[in-house]
Design a protein around this motif. Structure first.
Motif, mmCIF file in Angstrom:
data_model
loop_
_atom_site.group_PDB
_atom_site.id
_atom_site.type_symbol
_atom_site.label_atom_id
_atom_site.label_comp_id
_atom_site.label_asym_id
_atom_site.label_seq_id
_atom_site.Cartn_x
_atom_site.Cartn_y
_atom_site.Cartn_z
ATOM 1 N N GLY A 183 0.816 -1.213 0.000
ATOM 2 C CA GLY A 183 0.000 0.000 0.000
ATOM 3 C C GLY A 183 0.847 1.259 0.000
ATOM 4 O O GLY A 183 0.555 2.224 -0.721
ATOM 5 N N ARG A 184 1.901 1.263 0.776
ATOM 6 C CA ARG A 184 2.790 2.417 0.822
ATOM 7 C C ARG A 184 3.472 2.630 -0.525
ATOM 8 O O ARG A 184 3.669 3.755 -0.978
ATOM 9 C CB ARG A 184 3.839 2.230 1.919
ATOM 10 N N ALA A 185 3.852 1.514 -1.160
ATOM 11 C CA ALA A 185 4.504 1.626 -2.462
ATOM 12 C C ALA A 185 3.555 2.227 -3.489
ATOM 13 O O ALA A 185 3.937 3.089 -4.296
ATOM 14 C CB ALA A 185 4.991 0.251 -2.922
ATOM 15 N N GLU A 186 2.305 1.772 -3.471
ATOM 16 C CA GLU A 186 1.334 2.309 -4.423
ATOM 17 C C GLU A 186 1.094 3.796 -4.172
ATOM 18 O O GLU A 186 1.001 4.587 -5.113
ATOM 19 C CB GLU A 186 0.020 1.535 -4.325
ATOM 20 N N GLU A 187 1.005 4.184 -2.906
ATOM 21 C CA GLU A 187 0.817 5.595 -2.568
ATOM 22 C C GLU A 187 1.976 6.440 -3.086
ATOM 23 O O GLU A 187 1.778 7.511 -3.681
ATOM 24 C CB GLU A 187 0.703 5.758 -1.044
ATOM 25 N N ARG A 188 3.183 5.960 -2.834
ATOM 26 C CA ARG A 188 4.360 6.732 -3.234
ATOM 27 C C ARG A 188 4.463 6.812 -4.754
ATOM 28 O O ARG A 188 4.837 7.843 -5.310
ATOM 29 C CB ARG A 188 5.621 6.128 -2.627
ATOM 30 N N ALA A 189 4.126 5.723 -5.445
ATOM 31 C CA ALA A 189 4.153 5.739 -6.903
ATOM 32 C C ALA A 189 3.161 6.766 -7.448
ATOM 33 O O ALA A 189 3.467 7.532 -8.366
ATOM 34 C CB ALA A 189 3.836 4.344 -7.450
ATOM 35 N N GLU A 190 1.966 6.819 -6.869
ATOM 36 C CA GLU A 190 0.968 7.794 -7.294
ATOM 37 C C GLU A 190 1.448 9.219 -7.043
ATOM 38 O O GLU A 190 1.196 10.126 -7.840
ATOM 39 C CB GLU A 190 -0.348 7.548 -6.567
ATOM 40 N N ARG A 200 7.772 -1.590 -6.558
ATOM 41 C CA ARG A 200 7.386 -1.830 -5.158
ATOM 42 C C ARG A 200 8.555 -1.582 -4.203
ATOM 43 O O ARG A 200 8.460 -1.888 -3.018
ATOM 44 C CB ARG A 200 6.887 -3.273 -4.998
ATOM 45 N N ASP A 201 9.639 -1.011 -4.710
ATOM 46 C CA ASP A 201 10.794 -0.692 -3.873
ATOM 47 C C ASP A 201 10.637 0.731 -3.348
ATOM 48 O O ASP A 201 10.718 1.707 -4.099
ATOM 49 C CB ASP A 201 12.077 -0.813 -4.695
ATOM 50 N N LEU A 202 10.384 0.852 -2.045
ATOM 51 C CA LEU A 202 10.110 2.168 -1.450
ATOM 52 C C LEU A 202 11.277 3.127 -1.595
ATOM 53 O O LEU A 202 11.088 4.330 -1.805
ATOM 54 C CB LEU A 202 9.733 2.008 0.027
ATOM 55 N N GLU A 203 12.503 2.626 -1.479
ATOM 56 C CA GLU A 203 13.668 3.501 -1.592
ATOM 57 C C GLU A 203 13.834 4.026 -3.013
ATOM 58 O O GLU A 203 14.169 5.191 -3.231
ATOM 59 C CB GLU A 203 14.932 2.766 -1.142
ATOM 60 N N VAL A 204 13.588 3.166 -3.991
ATOM 61 C CA VAL A 204 13.654 3.605 -5.388
ATOM 62 C C VAL A 204 12.581 4.650 -5.644
ATOM 63 O O VAL A 204 12.829 5.690 -6.273
ATOM 64 C CB VAL A 204 13.488 2.408 -6.340
ATOM 65 N N LEU A 205 11.373 4.403 -5.163
ATOM 66 C CA LEU A 205 10.273 5.345 -5.356
ATOM 67 C C LEU A 205 10.561 6.678 -4.677
ATOM 68 O O LEU A 205 10.220 7.743 -5.196
ATOM 69 C CB LEU A 205 8.973 4.746 -4.811
#
Length: 304
Positions: free
Chosen positions: A245-252, A277-282
């Motif tokens: 969920g956090r990854a999707e939020e950050r991608a958006e 889905r990599d939070l650091e990359v996002l």
């Protein structure tokens, strides 16, 4: 009623001002013999109202050390007349509240902060009657907070860091960390700290960055699926659903920021960002989205 001895104890200096210096010679205080003395009016009453306002005044009550006052002054530049005002504030507050008083000066310029630290003395150089030594917070001692977890652990300090370092070269990283951290707290509180940050960054290049970051904050709340995943994982910090969920939020948020800035986002870029889905990359892409001229620049140097 004033006694005759009271009168004599001060009127003798009207009659013979030079006795002032001579009386202290035994103490080796170097007050020179005057070449001229003028008797000035002794009425110190202010006949016209004079407005004096400290920026913020706080009372701190402690369990072991009693109570004290903290007078906070925000200083944007050097002002030769300011130390006299600070001396007045400190003396007045002590007389009114009968409490120890601390003067805190906050600055955004290092040169101003160094000057504001003083000390400032009132009186002859060899016998200062009053010395003001403000506590100062500025770019030289306020921590630079660029880590989201550190910012989230102390939002007020992270906000102060963002405001204080608003003119630094790494202001973008500080603001990005604060923006992410604000999304971890209550929305109403986040709005308050967001507004404080915007006010503090006024007239600085970093203000544009902050407004662009805040323009996409609703992206973190728009995805129903992300909100559901976050709710399912809220009791387990490492839950897979929460991470997704956090990854999707950050991608958006990355895509929304690009769109708010008028950067054209191709379908290929959109799919790549939303599929990550990599939070650091996002997080890295989000930081770049603040300044890139094309969406493809998010992936420069072949980074994923």
């Amino acid at each position: 009623m004033v006694s005759s001895s009271h009168e004599a104890m001060h009127r003798i200096f009207q009659k013979e001002p030079g006795v002032f210096g001579r009386a202290f010679r035994a103490l080796d205080l170097p007050f020179p013999e005057p070449i001229a003395v003028s008797l000035l009016p002794n009425d110190l009453t202010e006949t016209a109202p004079l407005e004096r306002r400290v920026d913020t005044l706080l009372r701190f009550d402690t369990e072991k050390q009693g109570s004290y006052l903290v007078a906070v002054e925000a200083q944007s530049r050097k002002e030769p007349t300011k130390p006299a005002s600070w001396a007045y504030y400190t003396s007045y507050l002590h007389a009114k509240y009968r409490l120890p008083t601390v003067l805190l000066v906050t600055c955004q310029e290092k040169s101003t902060a160094v000057w504001a630290a003083g000390p400032f003395s009132i009186g002859p150089v060899h016998w200062p009657m009053l010395t003001i030594r403000p506590l100062v917070l500025g770019p030289h001692n306020v921590p630079v907070i660029t880590d989201v977890r550190a910012a989230a652990s102390d939002i007020p300090l992270a906000t102060l860091s963002a405001i204080t370092h608003g003119k630094d070269a790494n202001a973008g990283a500080i603001l990005s960390a604060l923006a992410d951290a604000l999304r971890t707290i209550d929305r109403e509180d986040a709005d308050i700290f967001s507004e404080l940050t915007e006010q503090g960054l006024a007239n600085s290049p970093a203000l544009k960055i902050w407004r662009e970051l805040m323009a996409v904050d609703t992206a973190f709340f728009r995805s129903e699926r992300a909100m559901k995943l976050r709710a399912e994982g809220r009791d387990e910090g490492r839950d897979e659903g929460r991470a997704e969920g956090r990854a999707e939020e950050r991608a958006e948020s990355v895509l929304c920021l690009l769109e708010e800035r008028g950067v054209v986002v191709s379908e290929a870029v959109r799919e790549r960002v939303m599929g990550c889905r990599d939070l650091e990359v996002l997080r890295g892409w989000f930081a770049r989205a603040v300044t890139v001229e094309s969406a493809e620049d998010l992936f420069r140097d072949g980074e994923d």
